[in-house]
Design a protein around this motif. Structure first.
Motif, PDB file in Angstrom:
ATOM      1  N   ASP A   1       0.815  -1.296  -0.081  1.00 18.72           N
ATOM      2  CA  ASP A   1       0.053   0.021   0.190  1.00 18.72           C
ATOM      3  C   ASP A   1       0.814   1.275  -0.028  1.00 18.72           C
TER       4      ASP A   1
ATOM      5  N   GLU B   1       1.950   1.723  -3.557  1.00 18.53           N
ATOM      6  CA  GLU B   1       0.977   1.994  -4.496  1.00 18.53           C
ATOM      7  C   GLU B   1       0.463   3.292  -4.098  1.00 18.53           C
ATOM      8  N   ARG B   2       0.182   3.802  -2.725  1.00 18.58           N
ATOM      9  CA  ARG B   2      -0.384   5.044  -2.429  1.00 18.58           C
ATOM     10  C   ARG B   2       0.671   6.413  -2.720  1.00 18.58           C
TER      11      ARG B   2
END
Length: 170
Positions: A76, A79-80
């Protein structure tokens, strides 16, 4: 002397030699986590004769998957925030130190050359962490100067960060 040291600028070779001497004198171990430099820093640190024992290990984590799998970075985060970000550089340094027996870790993640349409060539994030210390982050905008020159500038910054953090361990 290796072929790598033969082609690097003298300032980089001298900085590497001085850093490795400090690490060896202090019985301290260095860990690298490299993306856009592809292991160039680890290679440099093993090319200095008699000082390679100062490098505990190096992680080459060019892909997002490698960053997550080898350094235990939360997918995450990548990706973030993006693979080239403050957060990822810090997570890379933490992961490298946690997954090693080193005393200080440095991470390098960036765009050595043109990437996607929204990527800034020459944008590089660095993280550096010593055991028991706080993570240091540094962001550089080297510009669209070419892959080789960006990677050399990354060596300068990484060696400087490692030197500063080794000094704090002594």
């Amino acid at each position: 002397m290796s072929e790598l040291l033969d082609v690097l600028p003298d300032r980089i070779e001298q900085a590497a030699r001085a850093l490795l001497k400090k690490a060896c004198d202090g019985d301290l171990a260095i860990v690298t986590a490299e993306s856009c430099t592809g292991g160039l820093l680890a290679s440099l640190l093993t090319d200095v004769e008699g000082a390679s024992r100062a490098l505990e290990r190096g992680f080459v984590v060019y892909s997002d998957e490698a960053k997550c799998e080898l350094l235990a970075i939360d997918r995450d985060t990548v990706e973030r925030c993006g693979a080239v970000s403050r957060e990822t550089a810090i997570a890379m340094a933490r992961g490298a130190l946690e997954r090693s027996h080193g005393d200080v870790a440095v991470s390098i993640t960036g765009f050595a050359g043109p990437g996607g349409p929204d990527d800034e060539p020459g944008l590089v994030h660095f993280g550096c962490l010593r055991r028991g210390g706080e993570v240091v982050h540094r962001e550089e905008h080297f510009g669209d100067i070419g892959r080789g020159p960006v990677r050399l500038k990354c060596l300068d910054v990484a060696l400087e960060l490692l030197d500063q953090n080794l000094a704090k361990l002594r």
